[in-house]
Write a protein that holds these residues in place. Sequence first.
Motif, PDB file in Angstrom:
ATOM      1  N   ARG A  10      43.544  45.839  28.761  1.00 56.68           N
ATOM      2  CA  ARG A  10      44.983  45.661  28.952  1.00 56.68           C
ATOM      3  C   ARG A  10      45.691  47.007  29.086  1.00 56.68           C
ATOM      4  O   ARG A  10      46.574  47.176  29.930  1.00 56.68           O
ATOM      5  N   VAL A  11      45.304  47.956  28.257  1.00 57.10           N
ATOM      6  CA  VAL A  11      45.902  49.289  28.342  1.00 57.10           C
ATOM      7  C   VAL A  11      45.568  49.933  29.677  1.00 57.10           C
ATOM      8  O   VAL A  11      46.421  50.561  30.321  1.00 57.10           O
ATOM      9  N   SER A  12      44.318  49.775  30.122  1.00 58.93           N
ATOM     10  CA  SER A  12      43.915  50.342  31.405  1.00 58.93           C
ATOM     11  C   SER A  12      44.708  49.733  32.558  1.00 58.93           C
ATOM     12  O   SER A  12      45.165  50.439  33.466  1.00 58.93           O
ATOM     13  N   ALA A  13      44.891  48.404  32.510  1.00 65.45           N
ATOM     14  CA  ALA A  13      45.661  47.740  33.568  1.00 65.45           C
ATOM     15  C   ALA A  13      47.116  48.211  33.571  1.00 65.45           C
ATOM     16  O   ALA A  13      47.721  48.407  34.639  1.00 65.45           O
ATOM     17  N   LEU A  14      47.682  48.415  32.372  1.00 65.30           N
ATOM     18  CA  LEU A  14      49.061  48.885  32.281  1.00 65.30           C
ATOM     19  C   LEU A  14      49.195  50.290  32.867  1.00 65.30           C
ATOM     20  O   LEU A  14      50.142  50.586  33.604  1.00 65.30           O
ATOM     21  N   LEU A  15      48.233  51.163  32.563  1.00 65.64           N
ATOM     22  CA  LEU A  15      48.287  52.521  33.094  1.00 65.64           C
ATOM     23  C   LEU A  15      48.187  52.529  34.616  1.00 65.64           C
ATOM     24  O   LEU A  15      48.897  53.279  35.297  1.00 65.64           O
ATOM     25  N   LEU A  18      51.455  51.574  36.127  1.00 63.70           N
ATOM     26  CA  LEU A  18      52.618  52.350  35.722  1.00 63.70           C
ATOM     27  C   LEU A  18      53.303  53.073  36.888  1.00 63.70           C
ATOM     28  O   LEU A  18      54.542  53.062  36.963  1.00 63.70           O
ATOM     29  N   PRO A  19      52.588  53.710  37.832  1.00 58.27           N
ATOM     30  CA  PRO A  19      53.287  54.351  38.954  1.00 58.27           C
ATOM     31  C   PRO A  19      54.145  53.368  39.755  1.00 58.27           C
ATOM     32  O   PRO A  19      55.280  53.694  40.131  1.00 58.27           O
ATOM     33  N   ALA A  20      53.618  52.173  40.016  1.00 54.60           N
ATOM     34  CA  ALA A  20      54.403  51.170  40.753  1.00 54.60           C
ATOM     35  C   ALA A  20      55.611  50.733  39.943  1.00 54.60           C
ATOM     36  O   ALA A  20      56.719  50.554  40.488  1.00 54.60           O
ATOM     37  N   LEU A  21      55.416  50.557  38.626  1.00 59.21           N
ATOM     38  CA  LEU A  21      56.529  50.150  37.771  1.00 59.21           C
ATOM     39  C   LEU A  21      57.621  51.220  37.747  1.00 59.21           C
ATOM     40  O   LEU A  21      58.821  50.898  37.738  1.00 59.21           O
ATOM     41  N   LEU A  22      57.218  52.490  37.740  1.00 57.80           N
ATOM     42  CA  LEU A  22      58.207  53.567  37.746  1.00 57.80           C
ATOM     43  C   LEU A  22      59.006  53.569  39.056  1.00 57.80           C
ATOM     44  O   LEU A  22      60.231  53.769  39.043  1.00 57.80           O
ATOM     45  N   THR A  23      58.320  53.360  40.160  1.00 53.99           N
ATOM     46  CA  THR A  23      59.019  53.331  41.458  1.00 53.99           C
ATOM     47  C   THR A  23      59.989  52.162  41.526  1.00 53.99           C
ATOM     48  O   THR A  23      61.163  52.327  41.930  1.00 53.99           O
ATOM     49  N   VAL A  24      59.533  50.988  41.146  1.00 52.14           N
ATOM     50  CA  VAL A  24      60.406  49.808  41.148  1.00 52.14           C
ATOM     51  C   VAL A  24      61.561  50.005  40.177  1.00 52.14           C
ATOM     52  O   VAL A  24      62.722  49.673  40.476  1.00 52.14           O
ATOM     53  N   GLY A  25      61.267  50.578  39.009  1.00 45.98           N
ATOM     54  CA  GLY A  25      62.318  50.828  38.028  1.00 45.98           C
ATOM     55  C   GLY A  25      63.366  51.801  38.558  1.00 45.98           C
ATOM     56  O   GLY A  25      64.568  51.644  38.303  1.00 45.98           O
ATOM     57  N   PRO A  52      46.194  61.679  37.817  1.00 48.08           N
ATOM     58  CA  PRO A  52      44.931  61.601  37.080  1.00 48.08           C
ATOM     59  C   PRO A  52      44.290  60.217  37.101  1.00 48.08           C
ATOM     60  O   PRO A  52      43.145  60.070  36.668  1.00 48.08           O
ATOM     61  N   LEU A  53      45.022  59.192  37.574  1.00 53.05           N
ATOM     62  CA  LEU A  53      44.519  57.818  37.527  1.00 53.05           C
ATOM     63  C   LEU A  53      43.915  57.363  38.847  1.00 53.05           C
ATOM     64  O   LEU A  53      42.901  56.645  38.860  1.00 53.05           O
ATOM     65  N   TYR A  54      44.527  57.748  39.946  1.00 52.11           N
ATOM     66  CA  TYR A  54      44.152  57.236  41.258  1.00 52.11           C
ATOM     67  C   TYR A  54      43.292  58.247  42.008  1.00 52.11           C
ATOM     68  O   TYR A  54      43.309  59.448  41.709  1.00 52.11           O
ATOM     69  N   PRO A  55      42.574  57.787  43.042  1.00 51.44           N
ATOM     70  CA  PRO A  55      41.954  58.738  43.968  1.00 51.44           C
ATOM     71  C   PRO A  55      43.024  59.439  44.790  1.00 51.44           C
ATOM     72  O   PRO A  55      44.212  59.097  44.710  1.00 51.44           O
ATOM     73  N   LEU A  56      42.621  60.404  45.618  1.00 49.80           N
ATOM     74  CA  LEU A  56      43.586  61.202  46.372  1.00 49.80           C
ATOM     75  C   LEU A  56      44.467  60.327  47.264  1.00 49.80           C
ATOM     76  O   LEU A  56      45.692  60.517  47.309  1.00 49.80           O
ATOM     77  N   LEU A  57      43.860  59.367  47.970  1.00 46.56           N
ATOM     78  CA  LEU A  57      44.643  58.515  48.858  1.00 46.56           C
ATOM     79  C   LEU A  57      45.694  57.734  48.081  1.00 46.56           C
ATOM     80  O   LEU A  57      46.855  57.626  48.509  1.00 46.56           O
TER      81      LEU A  57
END
Length: 361
Positions: A10-15, A18-25, A52-57
């Motif tokens: 659950r923590v991993s899914a939230l992390l 998080l980038p999408a949630l920040l953009t929408v927020g 640190p979470l996603y690949p370069l793309l």
Amino acid sequence: MDQRAVVGRRVSALLWSLPALLTVGGVLYDVLTPRDFTAIPFFTAAPLVAAPLYPLLGTVVTGAVALAAAYAVHVRFGFRMDADTLTEVLTVATVAVLAAVLNRVVRRGDQRLASQRQIAEAVQRAVLPEPEGRIGGFDIAVRYEAAQQDAFIGGDLYAVQDSPHGVRLVVGDVRGKGMGAVAAVAVLIGAFREAAEQEPTLDAVARRLERALAREGTRRGGLDVIEGFTTAVLAELPHGDGVVRILNRGHPPPLLLCSDGTVRALPATEPALPLGMGELGSWPDRTEEAVFPGGATLLLYTDGLSEARDRHGEFYDPAARLAGRAFRFPGALLSALAAEVRRHTGGGMTDDMALLAVRRP
């Protein structure tokens, strides 16, 4: 499913979200607040969190989406190329580029770490190879638990060797840490395998290990010449006899787990000095013999097990914890011990732990 695994997922899914949630927020914040309020902190945080979470793309796409969102909210209020607007858009663009650079740095660090782990694993397999599951008619299991996460071999050791005199075992703990301890482990295991094949008694095997450790201490120099020592317990399981012979050199006593759930410690009658301290005492080694019935399991371990403490300072007592329990396979016993010690210490082990279990069918 283990509760910790569920929480971890659950923590991993939230992390990851998080980038999408920040953009929408950020978009919602800009839409629901007056023109004087800005959501730039949301849009700049999104690519930085993604790095640190996603690949370069994924990081680049997150930065582009954040930049597009920042532009879109300004269009909604009537886009004007004033200083504030230009500064905000350039800020998001700059942070997006920096996030992409940060992503590459993190990935390269991960690759170097993965390479170091592979090297450490190779060293561990070479120095502490895992024995076969069945040797000389006995069921065998070993386990090495490092105190530090992602660490591998340290100063604890184990080895199993079939010989004309029976199956011979050693579990030991070299003083110190680092590559010096690893070198001593390699020397001792090599000496044990040779001596176990050639020497007729455990006493003679122990003397060979003493000499090998003395040579290694002289070669390494420094304090190791004076202070280098290894606690160890040697065991011999003669073929066809229901006994075990034990020679203890300053090590925690083995435990004998019987099929009815009783647990019996096998301490040395007369305490002996660890290997490498022979110059302080010249008395002969004493090999002691105990009954090893069918269905019983012999457990040898290092003090990382018996000296593991909880947050109140209470030691883990393997004899008390294992009393009344039965394990059909030695591997199941070691898995249960490792899990219980982790729980007992709250995951904060301070010393490595080597475990070796032998079951007589």
